[in-house]
Design a protein around this motif. Structure first.
Motif, PDB file in Angstrom:
ATOM      1  N   LYS A 167      16.561 -11.428   6.808  1.00 15.34           N
ATOM      2  CA  LYS A 167      16.230 -10.277   7.643  1.00 15.34           C
ATOM      3  C   LYS A 167      14.807  -9.827   7.330  1.00 15.34           C
ATOM      4  N   VAL A 168      13.988  -9.725   8.374  1.00 10.99           N
ATOM      5  CA  VAL A 168      12.594  -9.311   8.207  1.00 10.99           C
ATOM      6  C   VAL A 168      12.496  -7.822   8.518  1.00 10.99           C
ATOM      7  N   TYR A 169      12.128  -7.054   7.509  1.00 12.04           N
ATOM      8  CA  TYR A 169      12.019  -5.608   7.663  1.00 12.04           C
ATOM      9  C   TYR A 169      10.550  -5.180   7.599  1.00 12.04           C
ATOM     10  N   THR A 170      10.323  -3.920   7.953  1.00 10.18           N
ATOM     11  CA  THR A 170       8.962  -3.385   7.870  1.00 10.18           C
ATOM     12  C   THR A 170       8.468  -3.312   6.425  1.00 10.18           C
ATOM     13  N   ARG A 171       9.376  -3.343   5.467  1.00 10.21           N
ATOM     14  CA  ARG A 171       8.942  -3.340   4.061  1.00 10.21           C
ATOM     15  C   ARG A 171       8.194  -4.617   3.692  1.00 10.21           C
ATOM     16  N   HIS A 172       8.348  -5.669   4.511  1.00 10.51           N
ATOM     17  CA  HIS A 172       7.635  -6.914   4.254  1.00 10.51           C
ATOM     18  C   HIS A 172       6.195  -6.876   4.761  1.00 10.51           C
ATOM     19  N   MET A 173       5.835  -5.822   5.499  1.00 14.25           N
ATOM     20  CA  MET A 173       4.461  -5.692   5.994  1.00 14.25           C
ATOM     21  C   MET A 173       3.556  -5.238   4.855  1.00 14.25           C
ATOM     22  N   THR A 174       2.497  -5.979   4.620  1.00 15.95           N
ATOM     23  CA  THR A 174       1.566  -5.685   3.526  1.00 15.95           C
ATOM     24  C   THR A 174       0.225  -5.245   4.086  1.00 15.95           C
ATOM     25  N   TRP A 175      -0.243  -4.108   3.614  1.00 21.26           N
ATOM     26  CA  TRP A 175      -1.536  -3.607   4.068  1.00 21.26           C
ATOM     27  C   TRP A 175      -2.669  -4.406   3.418  1.00 21.26           C
ATOM     28  N   VAL A 176      -3.591  -4.874   4.252  1.00 23.01           N
ATOM     29  CA  VAL A 176      -4.749  -5.630   3.777  1.00 23.01           C
ATOM     30  C   VAL A 176      -5.995  -4.766   4.019  1.00 23.01           C
ATOM     31  N   PRO A 177      -6.539  -4.117   2.993  1.00 25.32           N
ATOM     32  CA  PRO A 177      -7.683  -3.214   3.186  1.00 25.32           C
ATOM     33  C   PRO A 177      -8.910  -3.951   3.729  1.00 25.32           C
ATOM     34  N   LEU A 178      -9.615  -3.262   4.601  1.00 20.48           N
ATOM     35  CA  LEU A 178     -10.879  -3.766   5.132  1.00 20.48           C
ATOM     36  C   LEU A 178     -12.024  -2.953   4.532  1.00 20.48           C
ATOM     37  N   GLY A 179     -13.092  -3.635   4.148  1.00 18.34           N
ATOM     38  CA  GLY A 179     -14.258  -2.936   3.614  1.00 18.34           C
ATOM     39  C   GLY A 179     -13.908  -2.094   2.404  1.00 18.34           C
TER      40      GLY A 179
END
Length: 346
Positions: A167-179
């Protein structure tokens, strides 16, 4: 005297009848009623206008706005729905998607996920810009692969036991900072509002690998940018008993309304009905089904008393959303005044 009361009712109340609603339209405009001064007066408006907060928690707000016209109340509602900006997924770069969910459907589902990020700290992306920058874009990575659980029991049929990451949940979303975003925003502040939103289901060998770009936008452009789950208002109910209701009729009257609206008191051994909290009434008009009781009750709504309910998606607190909506309305008024000044100068 009766005529004066009828005029006052027409000006102040929306009356609910058995087969229709009376006094729906606003009529207190200048010159419509003899003997009434309905010209706009700022001092009178400031004296009569008020906002009372009734209930507020993390995601919902209920407040009364008293002393305004329906047009202004509806302007607040529409601005909350469509013109207060938020951040949402706008572009999805799919590297690999072997799930049963098509790329387009998956991208649409991702766009509807509320993102916990203060839109006031970002700029609108310029039209035509393909690559975002740290001032107008947030980037998330989603990379999940489903495998079999080697420790699952042989006779098990439970997917939660048989598979890993099925099951793919929103907890698997990883923030990738820009700049320099990593320096500006502490860890954990940029994230989906809820970490348990189901995005897709996988089976062993299936994988989702993609990159998301979030931009600033408003609900007028797309519903995914709307900051509220709901924003609505209703007029304050006004219930009047035209004559005393006693005995069994009092109990029957209380059952015709929502719980808490009509209270039955015992006075000198007699049950007597009284209006306790008209605010709780849903205006079902159930009392009009009773041939006896419908003659002793008048149902109405206060014309200039609006009960607002605002439920945030979690992007911003509801009180902040209301204040931002007020700023948007103020900006519209300023632009209108500027246009008037420009026309007068021409």
């Amino acid at each position: 005297m009766a005529a004066a009361q009828a005029v006052e009712e027409m000006r102040r109340r929306v009356v609910l009848g058995e087969f229709g609603v009376r006094n729906v339209h606003t009529t207190d405009f200048p010159g419509n009623y003899s003997g009434y001064d309905d010209a706009w007066d700022q001092d009178r408006f400031e004296k009569n206008f008020r906002v009372d907060v009734v209930h507020m928690d993390e995601n919902s707000l209920e407040f009364d706005m008293v002393g305004i016209d329906a047009a202004i109340a509806n302007a607040f509602r529409r601005i909350l729905l469509a013109e207060v900006p938020t951040m949402a997924v706008e572009k999805v770069l799919v590297y690999n998607n072997t799930s049963i969910v098509q790329d387009e459907i998956l991208a649409h589902r991702l766009g509807l996920i509320p993102i916990h990020a203060d839109p006031r700290l970002f700029e609108y992306r310029n039209q035509g810009d393909e690559e975002g920058t740290e001032i107008d874009t947030l980037q998330f990575r989603l990379q999940v692969r489903c495998t079999r659980n080697p420790h699952a029991a042989k006779d098990s049929s439970d997917p939660n036991e048989l598979y890993v990451n099925h099951k793919v949940y929103t907890r698997h979303m990883t923030w990738v900072p820009l700049g320099n975003q990593a320096d500006l925003f502490p860890e954990g502040t940029i994230r989906p509002v809820h970490d348990d939103i189901l995005i897709a289901q996988l089976r062993p060998g299936q994988e989702i690998d993609l990159l998301m770009h979030c931009v600033k936008g408003i609900g007028k452009d797309h519903a995914k940018f709307s900051p509220v789950a709901t924003a609505s208002y209703r007029l304050l109910p006004d219930i009047t008993l035209l004559e005393p209701v006693e005995g069994d009729a009092a109990e029957e009257l209380s059952r015709c309304f929502s719980p808490g609206v009509i209270e039955v008191q015992e006075i000198q051994g007699t049950k007597v009905a009284r209006v306790a909290s008209p605010r709780l009434d849903t205006s079902s008009r159930e009392v009009f089904r009773n041939e006896t009781l419908k003659k002793v009750v008048r149902l109405a709504r206060v014309r200039n008393h609006y009960i607002f309910s605002v439920e945030s998606t979690g992007v911003l607190p509801p009180d902040v959303l209301v204040s931002e909506a007020i700023k948007v309305l103020m900006g519209k008024c300023r632009r209108f005044l500027d246009e008037l000044d420009a026309v007068q100068m021409d």
